[in-house]
Design a protein around this motif. Structure first.
Motif, short mmCIF file in Angstrom:
data_model
loop_
_atom_site.label_atom_id
_atom_site.label_comp_id
_atom_site.label_asym_id
_atom_site.label_seq_id
_atom_site.Cartn_x
_atom_site.Cartn_y
_atom_site.Cartn_z
N GLN A 12 0.15 11.22 11.53
CA GLN A 12 -0.31 9.97 10.90
C GLN A 12 -0.03 10.05 9.41
N ALA A 13 0.80 9.13 8.93
CA ALA A 13 1.15 9.13 7.51
C ALA A 13 0.83 7.78 6.89
N TYR A 14 0.44 7.80 5.63
CA TYR A 14 0.07 6.57 4.94
C TYR A 14 0.86 6.44 3.64
N ILE A 15 1.25 5.22 3.34
CA ILE A 15 1.85 4.95 2.04
C ILE A 15 0.82 4.16 1.25
N TYR A 16 0.44 4.67 0.10
CA TYR A 16 -0.51 3.94 -0.75
C TYR A 16 0.26 3.38 -1.93
N ILE A 17 0.33 2.06 -2.01
CA ILE A 17 1.13 1.42 -3.05
C ILE A 17 0.23 0.56 -3.92
N ARG A 18 0.50 0.54 -5.21
CA ARG A 18 -0.38 -0.21 -6.12
C ARG A 18 -0.41 -1.69 -5.73
N GLY A 19 -1.56 -2.30 -5.93
CA GLY A 19 -1.77 -3.67 -5.48
C GLY A 19 -0.86 -4.68 -6.13
N GLU A 20 -0.49 -4.44 -7.38
CA GLU A 20 0.36 -5.39 -8.09
C GLU A 20 1.72 -5.50 -7.44
N ASN A 21 2.19 -4.41 -6.84
CA ASN A 21 3.54 -4.39 -6.30
C ASN A 21 3.56 -4.92 -4.87
N LEU A 22 3.19 -6.19 -4.73
CA LEU A 22 3.19 -6.82 -3.41
C LEU A 22 4.59 -6.84 -2.81
N TYR A 23 5.57 -7.11 -3.65
CA TYR A 23 6.95 -7.18 -3.17
C TYR A 23 7.36 -5.85 -2.53
N GLY A 40 7.00 15.11 21.95
CA GLY A 40 5.82 15.42 21.15
C GLY A 40 5.96 15.17 19.66
N PHE A 41 7.14 14.74 19.23
CA PHE A 41 7.28 14.40 17.80
C PHE A 41 6.92 12.92 17.62
N ASN A 42 5.62 12.70 17.38
CA ASN A 42 5.09 11.34 17.26
C ASN A 42 4.59 11.10 15.85
N VAL A 43 4.98 10.00 15.27
CA VAL A 43 4.49 9.69 13.91
C VAL A 43 4.19 8.20 13.81
N ASP A 44 3.06 7.88 13.19
CA ASP A 44 2.77 6.50 12.81
C ASP A 44 2.67 6.42 11.31
N ILE A 45 3.21 5.33 10.77
CA ILE A 45 3.18 5.13 9.31
C ILE A 45 2.65 3.73 9.02
#
Ligand code: FMN
Ligand code: SF4
Ligand code: FES
Lengths: 462, 198
Positions: free
Chosen positions: A137-148, A175-180
């Motif tokens: 399980q991976a997450y990308i956290y992007i600043r709110g201003e950069n909606l584009y 078994g190589f499973n990933v969600d982003i």
């Protein structure tokens, strides 16, 4: 502009001694029709690094390759990426990957263009990390201003899911499973700090955590699980390392912290922008050779080499190599505040017409507004600096104000706070006092620079 | 004001399953709520709290940490002018003052507050670096970036913002592709490199 990636054994050796122009590695999608979409990414050799990792390597040899490449994190702290991955893997799962796309350091903007141009480059780097470290399980956290940017990423994720690069049994590997997924911030600079970022991702106020435990450890990471936090640019280097080899990467630019670097340069230069060059390119070359020299042909007065969080370099210091190793060691180390710092390579250039007192007052205002308020020296000190500098910048400074300022900087700086924001807040103030003290004295004695008359540079509103 | 059924469904079916804790769905949920209503009021804090098992005060406390979440009604369009160094060096103060002036607002209030025009059409405030410093001075309108907007451009900008859009454009330096190309004849214009005589 087409670009065929050279074969792994091609006799190209980028390096400090190599003649330029240098061939870009990270920004090859720019200027290509549909460059950011999956079909073009595949044409450019996309997902070959991941394929190689999955089909020809095992997770540990991927970590070894990244370690051997000497890739240092591009987010600011400059931690060796392979070591971070290996450390996380030694802790029990489940584990997470978090991509730090918060990029809010004034003067830093490489991540935004990298995401716009080549979102799949980031996604592939993430997948390699997930394969190597054992992350689902991976997450990308992007600043709110950069909606584009968030929209670009969402679209790329959809493409990658549809093509089977994300999801279950990726590339046929059992078994190589990933969600982003993508999570948007909502306007807080401190979210770039990795533990504050994780707090925010968990739905809390973004206040940094007390370490230890560190993010790579149980109890210290996202949802209490061992977590790799990496910058966008760091991860974008990874597929290239696998395709072309660690030795190729390690031969680029500065030997202690090699690789391509997205320098961003702004301020009083004629051609501000993103310049992908080998790590260790000199400030002089960046300003004059690439960024078109100085506006109105003025001299360089000072430079923030790693954006606002770093100490100022004097305009006489242009021979310095712009890289993590150089700018965090003597002679670029000033007790008690520590290194000048390279940060994420966001260079702000101040010409002679700059009123440095106004710039520093602005910097102090920024850090005062962005302090999360968790530790006393930072919460109170940043506001104190903002008040005193605001007073000075408005022409109401008193001679003893400089002593107060110095006192405050010493009481915040030097690792007295929970996160580095405290140290960042004093860097430009303390270095400006060291380098340009007479200008501050003039302000305090009633001789404010007349708003850099005729230069088009205004006195700050506040 | 309250959350639509579609928003509730999205929170339950899309946001909550993304994370191992319900609470983590809070940021996207607040964004969604703000997209619907333009701001976040007490009812939203209660309703989101109910969906995520959080006390409304807890939700409000989180929302109040982030400057992009509005806890009051704001103008139809939000104009934010970057005031950080790279934009400042390129005249963002004058841009800000001119925008305020054209909208009948007072610039130079010396704070970081938001002002709204009496007809409720526009809100204006300074903001921090938008990570677009090569297009300084940069203006953000409702989460889209515009630049460079100099003082003299303000009238044209207010009349036709899209002409100034930098969304999706490559960096100023990359107009001709990704290569970092030395400027023609740069050596002739640059001062000698420090220490080069030695
Ligand atoms: C106040 C503060 C702001 C930061 N902002 C960012 C940021 O915007 N992007 C980033 O990648 N790292 C940022 N960092 C550094 C991160 O804490 C962390 O070191 C980094 O994301 C690790 O990734 P890397 O190893 O790939 O560099 C910041 C640190 C501090 C203290
Ligand atoms: S140094 Fe400042 S921003 Fe960092 S935790 Fe302490 S108060 Fe918060
Ligand atoms: S300083 Fe204004 S966008 Fe970066």
């Amino acid at each position: 502009m087409t670009q065929t990636p050279p074969a792994a054994d091609a006799p190209i050796q980028h390096g400090a001694g190599q003649p330029l122009p240098w061939e870009p590695v990270l920004m090859t999608a720019v200027g290509r029709e549909g460059g950011r979409f999956l079909p073009d990414y595949l044409l450019r050799g996309g997902y070959q690094g991941l394929t190689k990792a999955v089909q020809e390597m095992d997770p540990d040899s991927v970590i070894k390759e990244v370690t051997d490449s000497k890739l240092l994190g591009r987010g600011g702290a400059g931690f060796p990426t392979g070591v971070k991955w290996g450390g996380t893997k030694r802790n029990p799962g489940p584990r997470h990957l978090v991509v730090n796309a918060d990029e809010s350091e004034p003067g830093t903007y490489g991540n935004r263009y990298a995401i716009d141009a080549d979102p799949h480059g980031l996604i592939e780097g993430m997948l390699v990390c997930c394969f190597a470290v054992g992350i689902q399980q991976a997450y990308i956290y992007i600043r709110g201003e950069n909606l584009y940017g968030a929209e670009v990423l969402e679209h790329a994720l959809k493409e990658a899911y549809a093509a089977g690069y994300i999801g279950k049994n990726i590339l046929g590997k059992e078994g190589f499973n990933v969600d982003i997924s993508v999570t948007r911030g909502a306007g807080a600079y401190v979210c770039g700090e990795e533990t504050a970022l994780m707090e925010s991702l968990e739905g809390r106020r973004a206040q940094p955590r007390i370490r230890p435990p560190f993010p790579i450890e149980v109890g210290g990471g996202l949802f209490g699980r061992p977590t790799v936090v990496n910058n966008v640019e760091t991860l974008m280097c990874v597929p290239h390392i696998l395709v072309r080899g660690a030795a190729w990467f390690a031969s680029i630019g500065a030997p202690a912290c090699p690789g391509p670097k997205l320098y961003t340069i702004s301020g009083h230069v004629n051609r501000p922008g993103v310049y992908e060059l080998p790590m260790g390119t000199t400030l002089y070359d960046l300003i004059y050779k690439y960024a078109g020299g100085m506006k109105r042909n003025q001299k360089v007065k000072a430079v923030s080499p790693g954006a606002l969080a770093c100490q100022l370099l004097p305009g006489t210091d242009l021979n310095v190599q712009m890289d993590t190793a150089t700018l965090t060691r003597p002679p670029h180390w000033h007790p008690p505040f520590g290194p000048v710092g390279f940060g994420a390579g966001g260079i702000i250039v101040y010409g002679e017409e700059t009123d440095i007192v106004q710039v520093v007052a602005r910097a102090a205002g920024f850090f005062a507004r962005e302090s999360c308020g968790k530790c006393v020296p930072c919460r109170e000190g940043t506001h104190w600096m903002q008040d005193v500098l605001g007073r000075i910048a408005h022409g109401h400074g008193r001679p003893r104000d400089l002593g107060i300022l110095e006192d405050v900087t010493r009481n915040i700086g030097g690792r007295k706070t929970l996160c580095a924001l405290g140290d960042f807040s004093v860097n430009s103030v303390a270095s400006a006092l060291r380098l340009f003290r007479p200008e501050f004295e003039a302000y305090c004695n009633g001789h404010a620079r007349s708003s850099a008359a005729g230069s088009g540079v205004p006195v700050a509103a506040g | 004001m309250s959350l639509s059924q579609a928003a509730r469904d999205r929170i339950v079916n899309d946001f909550i399953p993304r994370y191992p804790s319900k609470r983590a769905a809070l940021m996207p949920s607040l964004w969604l709520a703000q997209e619907e209503a333009g701001w976040l009021g007490p009812e939203v804090f209660e309703e989101v709290g109910e969906l995520l098992d959080l006390h409304p005060t807890d939700v409000a406390s989180v929302a109040s940490f982030y400057v992009m979440f509005h806890r009051r009604k704001i103008g139809d369009r939000l104009i934010e002018v970057c005031e950080n160094p790279s934009c400042f060096l390129n005249g963002s103060d004058q841009t800000y003052a001119r925008i305020c002036d054209r909208l009948g607002l007072e610039a130079g209030h010396g704070g970081h507050g938001m002002q709204t025009t009496p007809d409720g059409k526009f809100s204006v405030r300074p903001t921090e670096c938008l990570a677009a410093c090569d297009y300084a001075p940069v203006v953000q309108v409702d989460l889209r970036f515009y630049g460079p907007v100099h003082e003299a451009d303000v009238d044209a900008f207010l009349a036709n913002m899209e002409a100034f859009s930098i969304q999706g454009k490559p960096s100023v330096s990359m107009a001709n592709g990704p290569q970092a190309v030395p400027v023609d004849g740069w050596e002739g214009h640059a001062p000698p490199a420090p220490g080069s005589a030695a």
